[in-house]
Write a protein that holds these residues in place. Structure first.
Motif, PDB file in Angstrom:
ATOM      1  N   ILE A  31       0.850  -1.191   0.000  1.00  0.00           N
ATOM      2  CA  ILE A  31       0.000   0.000   0.000  1.00  0.00           C
ATOM      3  C   ILE A  31       0.887   1.243   0.000  1.00  0.00           C
ATOM      4  N   VAL A  33       2.021   5.454  -0.346  1.00  0.00           N
ATOM      5  CA  VAL A  33       1.784   6.668   0.423  1.00  0.00           C
ATOM      6  C   VAL A  33       0.503   7.368  -0.052  1.00  0.00           C
ATOM      7  N   GLY A  34      -0.379   7.709   0.903  1.00  0.00           N
ATOM      8  CA  GLY A  34      -1.589   8.454   0.587  1.00  0.00           C
ATOM      9  C   GLY A  34      -2.697   7.635  -0.010  1.00  0.00           C
ATOM     10  N   GLU A  35      -2.510   6.338  -0.137  1.00  0.00           N
ATOM     11  CA  GLU A  35      -3.560   5.483  -0.707  1.00  0.00           C
ATOM     12  C   GLU A  35      -4.694   5.269   0.303  1.00  0.00           C
ATOM     13  N   LEU A 158      -0.119   6.549   8.944  1.00  0.00           N
ATOM     14  CA  LEU A 158      -1.043   5.483   8.581  1.00  0.00           C
ATOM     15  C   LEU A 158      -2.236   5.478   9.534  1.00  0.00           C
ATOM     16  N   TRP A 184      -9.455  12.708   4.869  1.00  0.00           N
ATOM     17  CA  TRP A 184      -8.368  12.005   4.172  1.00  0.00           C
ATOM     18  C   TRP A 184      -7.669  12.948   3.192  1.00  0.00           C
ATOM     19  N   THR A 189      -3.216  11.255   4.857  1.00  0.00           N
ATOM     20  CA  THR A 189      -2.842  10.023   5.554  1.00  0.00           C
ATOM     21  C   THR A 189      -3.191   8.799   4.707  1.00  0.00           C
ATOM     22  N   THR A 190      -2.345   7.787   4.779  1.00  0.00           N
ATOM     23  CA  THR A 190      -2.657   6.511   4.155  1.00  0.00           C
ATOM     24  C   THR A 190      -3.676   5.798   5.031  1.00  0.00           C
TER      25      THR A 190
END
Lengths: 282, 263
Positions: A31, A33-35, A158, A184, A189-190
């Motif tokens: 996963i 960054v930022g997903e 996270l 978000w 943030t992821t």
């Protein structure tokens, strides 16, 4: 190192010997960054267990779990993630702002800084005026927003969410979904989000990880190519309905796989098989 | 406030009604006064014996307070040890459960031998033993029966054992400790008064009740019994008030159930 979460061949078995239950088997997942990634599957597919492996709340039996490029245990000790559970888990004896301050208190942040940070977080979840209240004076939806504020208080890279809106009514859930999208976007943030609601997973996510049970494994990853930002309008788009159908089909296919595996005796636990034989004889 | 007065009204009326029936009904039924003196007779004895009864109340009260402090203090200490170390817990808890079915008051003649009957320490010892176990059992429950999700949250925040104790287990245990305290206050007054039936100075409620009943001064005995009842209720109410002060969130939570804000 671009991946915030990275699992390589991770497995989790509860118990040992004949009583052993394979909760997760050979999970590979990365996963970035930022997903925003949702884990979806039937109950017992191990999606909550997978979230707990990432959070190092339970250790993996085998394989590798890395968070921010570090082993999960090290990331947890470094307080690199925030977590939200299905229940708000607020402390009754603390006011709302003191609940939000809790993780900061634990990591030794000075009081003035804690206060300012909690106030900012409550503003983010639109509860700025409720800092002095006690949790029981708030509705269920408001309590869950406090829990989100608390999880974000340490500004973690996270955010782990374990069916955070599962206990709320549909109206509240849809409104909180919109709010979560706004949060978000503003924090970057992821997010790893466990749910068993297909529309929720599709609406929120960039990717939906479809899992199946016995043993828990990833059967398909569906890319959600709906445009950002997600708004109330998103739920009316044709593409949204198509993706809901796709995820539903993937879940059903996963279920069929599991059923087939069970029929071949692959997915059945030894104890179960024995019982079936015994019953057949009787 | 007016709603609270209205809520208390039925029990107040019943109380007054019982007193009236007691006062006038006994005469009508021709019940002898040594069987059950009328409320006004008891009241007169209360005034008549005020001096001695006041001293007796202070004496017995000091036994209750002393015994409670020692018993509850040790109970809480034992509970922390039991919550921390499994072996202590497994050793102590079955004892605590068993102790609740043992007539600890049967020990009174023995504590009189150990500490002499004239000494208040004898009754304090009984009260301490009586109150130790409910306090310990309740505190252990409060320290150990913590929401598993709250523990997971603390683990996720990388909290130390000490932080988990201070920020989660102890606040979680406080309502349980007050439950223990409320049980303990009731037991403490019974323990002190009944303990005194086995000996002690005359200016002690239990000794006074016994000697006056023995000498057919039932109105005096009844006056002292009334004080013992009031003492039991008084200590219980004190425990409830202390709970309200220490745990405002707990008491108001119970009152506010169902009275949540909208979204």
């Amino acid at each position: 190192m671009n991946a915030v979460v990275e699992l390589v061949g991770s497995s989790k078995t509860f118990g040992a010997g004949r009583a052993a239950t394979v909760a997760l088997q050979g999970i590979d997942l990365s996963i970035g960054v930022g997903e925003f990634v949702s884990l979806i599957g039937p109950s017992g597919c191990g999606k909550s267990t997978l979230l707990r492996l990432i959070g190092d709340l339970i250790p993996a039996t085998s394989g590798e779990v890395r968070v921010n490029g570090k082993p999960a245990a090290q990331a947890r000790r470094g307080r690199e993630y925030g977590i939200v559970f299905q229940a708000p888990v607020l402390m009754d004896w603390r006011t709302v702002d003191r609940n939000v301050e809790l993780p900061l208190e634990i990591s030794g942040v000075p009081r003035a800084e804690r206060r300012a940070r909690a106030a900012a977080m409550l503003k983010l979840v639109e509860l700025a005026d409720f800092g002095g209240r006690y949790p029981w004076q708030l509705s269920g939806g408001m309590q869950q927003r406090v829990a989100i504020a608390r999880a974000l208080a340490t500004d973690p890279a996270l955010l782990l969410m374990d069916e955070p809106f599962g206990a709320l009514d549909e109206m509240t859930r849809e409104r909180l979904n919109l709010e979560l999208m706004r949060i978000w976007r503003s924090t970057g943030t992821t997010v790893v989000f466990v749910t068993h609601s297909i529309p929720e997973a599709v609406f929120l996510s960039g990717r939906v990880v479809v899992m199946s049970a016995r043993p828990g494994r990833v059967t398909r990853v569906v890319d959600i190519d709906l445009p950002q930002p997600r708004t109330a309008e998103t739920r009316n788009q044709e593409r949204y309905f198509e993706l809901v159908t796709t995820v539903r089909a993937a879940l059903r296919a996963g279920g069929a796989d599991a059923a087939a595996a069970e029929a071949e005796g692959l997915g059945t636990e030894p104890a179960d098989a024995e019982r079936i034989v015994a019953e057949g004889l009787a | 406030m007016s709603a609270r007065i209205r809520g208390a009204l039925p029990s107040f009326l019943i109380f007054v009604g019982v007193l009236l029936v007691w006062e006038f009904g006994l005469a009508a039924l021709n019940v002898q006064s040594f069987v059950l003196p009328r409320p006004t007779v008891i009241l007169a004895a209360l005034v008549d014996q005020a001096d001695l009864l006041a001293r007796a109340t202070l004496y017995t009260g000091s036994e209750v307070v002393g015994g409670l402090l020692v018993g509850c203090g040790l109970g809480v200490l034992a509970a922390f040890a039991a919550a921390r170390w499994r072996t202590v817990r497994e050793g102590f808890l079955p004892m605590g459960v068993a102790a609740s079915s043992i007539p600890i008051l049967a020990l009174a003649p023995l504590t009189n031998i150990w500490f002499t009957a004239e000494s208040a320490t004898s009754r304090m010892a009984i009260v301490a033993v009586l109150t130790f176990f409910p306090m310990m059992v309740n505190t252990v429950r409060g320290l150990t029966q913590v929401d598993p999700a709250a523990l997971e949250l603390m683990t996720a925040c990388a909290a130390s054992e000490g932080q988990i104790l201070r920020k989660l287990r102890i606040p979680n245990a406080l309502p349980y400790m007050f439950t223990g305290l409320k049980v303990a206050t009731t037991l403490a007054v019974i323990g002190a008064v009944v303990g005194e039936y086995f000996g002690g100075p005359l200016a002690a409620l239990g000794v006074y009740i016994q000697s006056e009943a023995y000498n057919f001064r039932y109105n005096h005995a009844w006056a002292a019994i009334l004080i013992a009842c009031a003492m039991g209720i008084g200590f219980y109410v004190l425990a409830i008030l202390a709970e309200r002060v220490v745990l405002p969130w707990h008491a108001s939570e119970r009152r506010a159930e169902g009275a949540q804000l909208g979204h």
